[in-house]
Scaffold this active site. Structure first.
Site, PDB file in Angstrom:
ATOM      1  N   TYR A  95      43.646 -48.330   5.867  1.00 14.40           N
ATOM      2  CA  TYR A  95      42.895 -46.911   5.898  1.00 14.40           C
ATOM      3  C   TYR A  95      42.862 -46.892   7.518  1.00 14.40           C
ATOM      4  O   TYR A  95      42.894 -45.626   8.178  1.00 14.40           O
ATOM      5  CB  TYR A  95      41.772 -47.074   5.490  1.00 14.40           C
ATOM      6  CG  TYR A  95      41.803 -46.513   3.898  1.00 14.40           C
ATOM      7  CD1 TYR A  95      41.728 -45.348   3.509  1.00 14.40           C
ATOM      8  CD2 TYR A  95      42.286 -47.770   3.046  1.00 14.40           C
ATOM      9  CE1 TYR A  95      42.226 -44.887   2.136  1.00 14.40           C
ATOM     10  CE2 TYR A  95      42.708 -47.278   1.702  1.00 14.40           C
ATOM     11  CZ  TYR A  95      42.581 -45.999   1.292  1.00 14.40           C
ATOM     12  OH  TYR A  95      42.832 -45.806  -0.045  1.00 14.40           O
ATOM     13  N   GLU A 137      38.963 -48.533  -5.062  1.00 10.94           N
ATOM     14  CA  GLU A 137      40.129 -49.290  -4.870  1.00 10.94           C
ATOM     15  C   GLU A 137      39.704 -50.931  -5.190  1.00 10.94           C
ATOM     16  O   GLU A 137      40.224 -51.562  -5.837  1.00 10.94           O
ATOM     17  CB  GLU A 137      41.166 -49.207  -4.014  1.00 10.94           C
ATOM     18  CG  GLU A 137      41.926 -47.781  -3.990  1.00 10.94           C
ATOM     19  CD  GLU A 137      42.240 -47.298  -2.810  1.00 10.94           C
ATOM     20  OE1 GLU A 137      42.901 -47.738  -1.929  1.00 10.94           O
ATOM     21  OE2 GLU A 137      42.656 -45.937  -2.762  1.00 10.94           O
TER      22      GLU A 137
HETATM   23  C1  HEM Z   1      49.756 -41.403  -2.472  1.00  6.89           C
HETATM   24  C2  HEM Z   1      46.027 -39.506  -0.628  1.00  6.89           C
HETATM   25  C3  HEM Z   1      45.370 -43.115   2.208  1.00  6.89           C
HETATM   26  C4  HEM Z   1      49.591 -44.699   0.954  1.00  6.89           C
HETATM   27  C5  HEM Z   1      48.926 -40.563  -2.225  1.00  6.89           C
HETATM   28  C6  HEM Z   1      48.570 -39.237  -2.949  1.00  6.89           C
HETATM   29  C7  HEM Z   1      47.580 -38.687  -2.357  1.00  6.89           C
HETATM   30  C8  HEM Z   1      47.231 -39.822  -1.357  1.00  6.89           C
HETATM   31  C9  HEM Z   1      47.143 -37.317  -2.733  1.00  6.89           C
HETATM   32  C10 HEM Z   1      49.675 -38.765  -3.871  1.00  6.89           C
HETATM   33  C11 HEM Z   1      49.188 -39.189  -5.231  1.00  6.89           C
HETATM   34  C12 HEM Z   1      50.274 -38.860  -6.364  1.00  6.89           C
HETATM   35  O1  HEM Z   1      51.491 -39.374  -6.233  1.00  6.89           O
HETATM   36  O2  HEM Z   1      50.019 -38.301  -7.204  1.00  6.89           O
HETATM   37  C13 HEM Z   1      45.343 -40.387   0.312  1.00  6.89           C
HETATM   38  C14 HEM Z   1      44.053 -40.128   1.052  1.00  6.89           C
HETATM   39  C15 HEM Z   1      44.022 -41.297   1.840  1.00  6.89           C
HETATM   40  C16 HEM Z   1      45.371 -41.952   1.694  1.00  6.89           C
HETATM   41  C17 HEM Z   1      43.323 -38.916   0.859  1.00  6.89           C
HETATM   42  C18 HEM Z   1      42.973 -41.335   2.835  1.00  6.89           C
HETATM   43  C19 HEM Z   1      41.614 -40.919   2.893  1.00  6.89           C
HETATM   44  C20 HEM Z   1      46.502 -43.809   2.001  1.00  6.89           C
HETATM   45  C21 HEM Z   1      46.511 -45.287   3.040  1.00  6.89           C
HETATM   46  C22 HEM Z   1      47.781 -45.923   2.556  1.00  6.89           C
HETATM   47  C23 HEM Z   1      48.340 -44.777   1.497  1.00  6.89           C
HETATM   48  C24 HEM Z   1      45.837 -45.628   3.792  1.00  6.89           C
HETATM   49  C25 HEM Z   1      48.445 -47.066   2.863  1.00  6.89           C
HETATM   50  C26 HEM Z   1      49.241 -46.995   4.065  1.00  6.89           C
HETATM   51  C27 HEM Z   1      50.058 -44.103  -0.098  1.00  6.89           C
HETATM   52  C28 HEM Z   1      51.327 -44.151  -0.745  1.00  6.89           C
HETATM   53  C29 HEM Z   1      51.315 -43.199  -1.668  1.00  6.89           C
HETATM   54  C30 HEM Z   1      50.246 -42.504  -1.726  1.00  6.89           C
HETATM   55  C31 HEM Z   1      52.133 -45.349  -0.418  1.00  6.89           C
HETATM   56  C32 HEM Z   1      52.399 -42.905  -2.601  1.00  6.89           C
HETATM   57  C33 HEM Z   1      53.408 -41.945  -2.346  1.00  6.89           C
HETATM   58  C34 HEM Z   1      54.644 -42.081  -2.033  1.00  6.89           C
HETATM   59  O3  HEM Z   1      55.321 -42.598  -1.095  1.00  6.89           O
HETATM   60  O4  HEM Z   1      55.332 -41.618  -3.020  1.00  6.89           O
HETATM   61  N1  HEM Z   1      47.867 -40.767  -1.225  1.00  6.89           N
HETATM   62  N2  HEM Z   1      45.907 -41.589   0.858  1.00  6.89           N
HETATM   63  N3  HEM Z   1      47.621 -43.765   1.268  1.00  6.89           N
HETATM   64  N4  HEM Z   1      49.487 -42.981  -0.664  1.00  6.89           N
HETATM   65 FE1  HEM Z   1      47.732 -42.342  -0.059  1.00  6.89          FE
END
Ligand code: HEM
Length: 407
Positions: A95, A137
């Protein structure tokens, strides 16, 4: 808890963030991956190329910022994302990295508009938002490990059978390589993440489980081959790999089941399952669950595909509706022929129409919709117009969910 002044400052920043959304996110990802190339092992390269993930993560941070005084308002979306994050192995230490590069990108793009006061308020907001995710989480991770058959991270599974269920879909039956128990009481509609290694990177992708939970000691997933020539997107890296290389006896790395698009088995009202193409997979699990465990509950399935080549699970569906008098299956072939109808391969030629939905989906039904984005938009807007309340309409987007709305 934030003071009113800080809340006001954060909210005043949101419109500028949204206006320059794609510029900020492009810069954010470029900078973050430059400094932390290891994160390319978690993020989806195909989604990066077409910009979907860029939008999803950042727009939801802004949406959260807009609701910073009441994050509970966006709890359903947070739960969905937290499930996805856990399935991918996102950790608390990630994060601050995302926060750092997102903040740098905002400063770069908005320039002088980001005063020191705004910067400090923004940082507080991000800390609050990420804490909410981290807490949820951690809870999910703990529950997963405590469950019977649960594990953390990825566990080797052996492909016990590989079956072509449609021209573009193969179903794989996966058995834990260590022979130990797996989580069998997952919820119908959940997915697992599959991890492969290719070109020096790890690639992660989610696939819905298509059997009813509780009945077997294996997981079954269905994987669609992504046709690059048709939609101009980069072919799904993991899907192509599975279609081209994975055979019986091979090993795949698999996460625990996760996801919030799930059948509520405590209800007794009719269930409507509306599937487009590969969207049938989580709905197969729901259909089987109702038939096996709640045989009195009425089910209406509407399933739209291009033609009989793409009609997955055709025999299974036929058997299920023959076995269960409470189940009705209606198949639509977009490019069907009179012969398809005569041979009862499909009931209708063309798409699922508003008139059909109106006539066949009971007003009190619990509706589950899954399929390509335009299909879901058409189905959901029609159902809403016909008076189905949003609380009874459940849907899963394959690919990043962009529906995290600000208002
Ligand atoms: C996917 C929000 C932080 C890694 C997502 C999605 C959202 C989201 C909306 C799409 C969900 C879906 O597939 O339906 C956020 C928010 C964050 C945050 C609001 C911070 C407050 C992080 C962090 C990481 C991360 C810290 C790790 C480094 C990912 C990954 C995906 C994902 C790998 C899958 C997306 C892909 O590559 O297809 N996140 N995220 N996220 N998030 Fe986050």
């Amino acid at each position: 808890i934030m003071d009113t002044q800080t809340i006001g400052i954060v909210k005043s920043l949101v419109p500028a963030l949204q206006e320059h959304g794609s510029e900020i996110t492009t810069r954010f990802y470029a900078k973050m991956f430059e400094a932390h190339p290891e994160l390319l092992n978690i993020f989806n390269h195909s989604n990066q190329r077409d910009g979907l993930q860029q939008q999803a993560l950042a727009t939801s941070v802004y949406a959260a910022a807009a609701n910073i005084d009441d994050l509970s308002a966006i709890l359903p979306a947070v739960k969905h994302i937290a499930n996805k994050h856990c399935s991918l192995g996102v950790k608390p230490e990630h994060y601050p990295i995302v926060g750092k590069y997102l903040t740098l990108a905002i400063q770069d793009v908005l320039g002088d508009a980001v005063t020191l006061e705004r910067l400090s308020a923004w940082k507080k907001a991000y800390a609050l938002i990420s804490d909410a995710f981290i807490q949820l989480e951690q809870q999910i991770y703990q529950e997963e490990e405590l469950r019977r058959g649960g594990w953390s991270g990825f566990r080797p599974f052996i492909v016990r059978s590989r079956q072509r269920v449609a021209e573009d879909i193969v179903a794989l039956e996966l058995e834990a390589a260590d022979g130990q128990p797996i989580i069998e009481d997952y919820l119908a509609g959940q997915y697992v993440t599959v991890k492969i290694e290719q070109d020096g990177f790890e690639h992660l992708r989610q696939y819905s489980l298509c059997e009813a939970p509780g009945s077997q000691h294996t997981y079954r997933i269905a994987v669609k081959f992504e046709d690059t020539s048709r939609d101009m997107h980069q072919a799904g890296i993991v899907s192509s790999y599975i279609h081209e290389y994975v055979r019986n006896g091979d090993t795949l790395l698999v996460s625990v089941p996760a996801g919030v698009f799930t059948l509520d088995t405590t209800l007794t009202n009719p269930v409507a399952l509306i599937a487009g193409g590969i969207g049938i997979t989580p709905l197969m699990s729901m259909l089987r669950t109702v038939v096996e465990q709640h045989p009195d509950r009425e089910v209406r399935l509407a399933y739209a595909v291009r033609d009989h080549h793409f009609h997955a699970f055709a025999d299974d569906l036929k058997q299920l509706s023959e076995k269960a008098p409470t189940v009705s299956n209606t198949i639509f072939y977009e490019n069907g022929t009179e012969e398809d109808v005569e041979q009862r391969r499909c009931a209708y030629i063309g798409r699922i129409t508003a008139a059909w939905l109106e006539q066949h989906i009971p007003g009190n039904a619990e509706v589950y919709v899954c399929g390509p984005r335009p299909f879901m938009q058409a189905m959901i807007s029609t159902l809403l117009r016909q008076g189905h309340p949003m609380e009874h309409i459940h849907y899963e987007v394959f690919g990043p969910a962009l529906s995290f709305s600000v208002d």
